[in-house]
Each structure stands twice: as C-alpha cells, then as structure tokens.
Design a protein around this motif. Structure first.
Motif, short mmCIF file in Angstrom:
data_model
loop_
_atom_site.label_atom_id
_atom_site.label_comp_id
_atom_site.label_asym_id
_atom_site.label_seq_id
_atom_site.Cartn_x
_atom_site.Cartn_y
_atom_site.Cartn_z
N ARG A 2 0.82 -1.19 0.00
CA ARG A 2 0.00 0.00 0.00
C ARG A 2 0.86 1.26 0.00
O ARG A 2 1.88 1.27 0.67
CB ARG A 2 -0.87 0.02 1.27
N PRO A 3 0.48 2.34 -0.62
CA PRO A 3 -0.78 2.54 -1.34
C PRO A 3 -0.70 2.16 -2.83
O PRO A 3 -1.65 2.37 -3.56
CB PRO A 3 -0.98 4.05 -1.22
N ASP A 57 -3.57 0.05 -4.18
CA ASP A 57 -4.97 0.48 -3.98
C ASP A 57 -5.79 0.24 -5.23
O ASP A 57 -6.98 -0.05 -5.16
CB ASP A 57 -5.03 1.97 -3.64
N ARG A 58 -5.18 0.40 -6.38
CA ARG A 58 -5.94 0.34 -7.63
C ARG A 58 -5.45 -0.74 -8.59
O ARG A 58 -5.92 -0.81 -9.72
CB ARG A 58 -5.86 1.68 -8.35
N GLY A 99 1.10 7.16 -3.52
CA GLY A 99 -0.03 6.55 -4.22
C GLY A 99 -0.36 7.30 -5.49
O GLY A 99 0.07 8.44 -5.70
N PRO A 131 -1.15 8.64 0.71
CA PRO A 131 -2.23 7.81 0.16
C PRO A 131 -2.63 8.22 -1.26
O PRO A 131 -2.38 9.35 -1.68
CB PRO A 131 -3.39 8.07 1.13
N THR A 132 -3.27 7.30 -1.94
CA THR A 132 -3.81 7.57 -3.27
C THR A 132 -4.62 8.86 -3.25
O THR A 132 -5.48 9.04 -2.38
CB THR A 132 -4.72 6.39 -3.69
#
Ligand code: TTP
Length: 404
Positions: A15-16, A19-20, A363, A381-382
């Motif tokens: 992570r991040p 995430d996708r 991210g 983070p994203t």
C-alpha cells in the motif's frame, strides 16, 4: 510442464501502490512483475500457464489475453485469499490430472538458469540462501540430500536455504490440495509439499538469484535487477545536446531534450519527456507518458505512468504512483542524519527497509504544492495532497484492516 502462477494476492504491504492494481501488476521496468515470472517460466520450460487471479483480476486478464510466448494462458479465480493451497485448488480444473505441475509465486523474480534446473526433473522445491533464515520457511534435508520438509520461522534453522515459493509437484498432488487450515487460518501449499516429501524424493534447487517482491523497497530492488539486464538503445527523440552515459533505453515516442544528462541504467518509456536540463541517474524508470522537467534530478526511482515532476525538484530512491504531480521545488529526503537504514510504516508498524538510501512511496494521483518536502520513508495515500511549503515528516497511509 504445466505451470500455475499464483497472482491472487491483495498486496497489502505494498500500500498505497496496490490500492488500484494488484501487486503482480506493479511495474518492473517495461512490464508488470507477474509478466517477469511468466516469461521466466516460459523460458524455463512451461508448456501452459494458469494464472490464479482474485483482487483486481481484470487487470491481469486484459494484460495477458489467451497466449504468451507461444504458450496458452488460462485464468482461475480465487474469490477469497484463503491460502496458497486453496489458490492451486482453484486452478486444478485447468490442469491435466495425469501430469506433474509447477507452482510459482507470481510476485517473485527468478533467474532463468536456476528455474530451468527446477523444471528439468521430478518433484522439487526452489530455495534461496540467506544469512539469517529465522524469519522464513527453511528447508530441511535428509541424509540422501532430498528435502524432508519446510520449517516455518525456526529459532535454530536446519539450513540457510529458504523456501522460494517455486515447486514441481507430482500429478498425485492434485488430489492432495484439500489440506486442513493452518494456525494462521490459511490452506498452505507447504502442507502439500510435506506430503510430497513423505511420498517422493524432492529435490532442493538452490536459486542463484531470486527476489520476493512483497514490500515497496523490494519493488525498487526488482527494478534495479531488471534495469541491470537492459541493453541500451535509442528509438525515441534525443537532442544532440543531451548526454547519455551507461545503459540507457529511450523508447520510441519518448523525448529527451537539450541539456539533459542521463547516467544509466535508465529506461525512458514511450510518451515520456525529459528536460530540458534534467539529471537522471542510478537505476531509474521514467514511465509511459511521465514527465521530468527543467532542473529536476531523479535518482534510483520509479516514476509510474503519467507521473510529472515538472521543475526544480529532487526525487531519490522513491516510487511515484500513476499521475503523481510534484509542485515546483518539491524535495524528497532519502537519507537519515544518523546513516541508519530508513524505516517505513508497514501494516501499522515501523520497519527497517534495510536501505541507507530510501525515499518516499506515493499513491496514484498524489499532488504536492510548491516547495513541499517529503521525509525519507514516508508514504502518501492515493489522491493525497500536500500544501505549498508543507513538510511531511510522517506516514499518511491508513493500514487498518478495514482499509482493504
Ligand atoms: P503473499 O505475499 O503472502 O500475500 P500477498 O501477495 O497478498 O501480499 P500481502 O501479504 O502484502 O497482502 O502471497 C504469496 C503469493 O501467493 C503471492 O504470489 C500471492 C499468492 N497468493 C494467492 O494467490 N492466494 C492466496 O490465498 C495467498 C495467501 C497468496
């Protein structure tokens, strides 16, 4: 030999960046991590590939399609990550029940000659020599030199060979996949291996080179490994006033402008643009459509697709997700004053990366304001943002289990 590649992992430790996209689809030089596994398997003798997918499965499917390197590719879905034996069970219907099969972790890099030795013979398990094996599954051998089992995290390791997540199983093992749940609540392939060791002579094949890519700094290491294998070529548009030293690949459709200095190994991917007056060094990948602008220095980093570092910035030993955008003057710290290895938050704990030089993990879509400074080991983070002039000293990624 028919081959199953495990690629259903969620990759929470990444992570991040995951995430996708699933961890096996993270970029290592010019292709996803799992494509390196698949290609090594094909070179070593895979006759078919079954990829076990789960989290963000469509990404993997659409990348591979139905064939790779002349070898048919199938997919098996593991709905829930219940363990590696469960993952192979999901693939069982696409296997020939009369034939032996290989299982490989889809998030590891293997050297092809060693993997070929694994494929060339009967039951086997791949291993890798480490200085301190106590936090791994460690191979135990009998007096004839065959593997007698794998002991998880032993205080007194019976060898310095750790389980590298690469196996040749006899056909019979296809019927042994219904193992009991382990103490950590998973159905483990090492239990299937234990039975194979009881009933067959299992070779231990020590790999010359191997890398398990589980944590962000290992993604940097994976890129360092594969950048080291590149052969230089310039297919893109490079100004005659740019200087390229060492191994540099500039793909077709990439642009390197005047005043740029690149010390390879460096890969500039299609659609990317570098300069004018930028300095790129170390093991660096400038991803597809990424931009490195005026007076920017990038060292030993991976800029994923569309990442933009426009002007007057420094990026060192870092992973920048897709479409990250740096405001002018954003700087990354990659070294502690005390020279100790940089630490990073991982699943709620601060852990050592083992690297003296280690920057940031950002991210997809992170945006920084002008003159932002990012401390070594920080993750954002994203979609996260950093204010102009802000100093980010601590990690900002939520590692809580319900952040899944
Ligand atoms: P891990 O690295 O143990 O798990 P992960 O990839 O989900 O990462 P993290 O711990 O950071 O969340 O998995 C080892 C390999 O096995 C990897 O290739 C993913 C695969 N795997 C499956 O396909 N299904 C499973 O149920 C499990 C546990 C792993």
């Amino acid at each position: 030999m028919q081959t199953v590649i495990l690629a259903a992992g969620r990759g929470t430790r990444m992570r991040p960046l995951t995430d996708r996209r699933p961890k096996p689809m993270l970029p290592v030089v010019d292709k996803p991590l799992v494509a390196h596994t698949a290609d090594a398997a094909i070179d070593a003798g895979a006759s078919s590939l079954t990829l076990v997918v789960g989290y963000e499965a469509d990404d993997v499917r659409s990348y591979f399609g139905t064939e790779r390197g002349g070898v048919p590719v199938e997919f098996a879905v593991q709905e829930k990550q219940r363990g590696t034996a469960d993952a192979v069970r999901a693939a069982a219907s696409s296997l020939d029940p009369e034939e032996p099969f290989v299982v490989l972790n889809g998030d590891a890099l293997y050297d092809v000659p060693s993997l070929t030795t694994l494929y060339d013979g009967g039951a086997a398990v791949g291993s890798y020599r480490v200085d301190d094996p106590r936090s791994y599954g460690v191979l135990e051998t009998d007096s004839d030199g065959f593997v007698s089992g794998v002991i998880e995290k032993p205080e007194n390791p019976p060898s310095d060979l750790i389980n590298a997540g690469a196996y040749v199983f006899p056909a019979e093992a296809q019927t042994w996949l219904n193992v009991a749940e382990s103490d950590r609540g998973e159905l483990e392939l090492t239990d299937v291996l234990a039975r194979t060791c009881d009933e067959f002579d299992v070779r231990g094949v020590a790999f010359d080179r191997w890398l398990d890519v589980g944590r962000p700094w290992e993604l940097l290491e994976a890129n360092e490994w594969k950048l080291g294998e590149l052969e230089g070529r310039v297919d893109g548009d490079v100004s005659e006033r740019a200087e390229l030293d060492g191994t540099v690949v500039v793909e077709e459709g990439a642009t390197v402008r005047s005043g740029v200095v690149i010390d390879g190994p460096v890969l500039v991917r299609r659609g990317a643009s570098v300069g004018p007056n930028a300095y790129i060094r170390g093991h660096t990948v400038v991803g597809e459509d990424a931009k490195v602008g005026h007076a920017v220095e990038v060292k030993n980093s991976v800029l994923m697709e569309g990442a933009t570092v426009g002007h007057l910035s420094y990026v060192g030993d870092s992973l920048l997700g897709r479409d990250v955008n740096f405001g002018a003057g954003t700087k990354v710290a990659n070294l502690r004053h005390d020279g100790e290895p940089v630490r990073q938050m991982l699943k709620g704990e601060l852990v050592s990366s083992g690297r003296r030089k280690y920057g940031v993990i950002l991210g997809d879509g992170v945006k920084t304001g002008i003159n932002a400074s990012l401390n070594a080991g920080v993750r954002l983070p994203t979609g996260g943002t950093v204010k102009p002039g802000e100093s980010v000293l601590y990690d900002r990624v939520d590692d809580a289990p319900d952040a899944d």
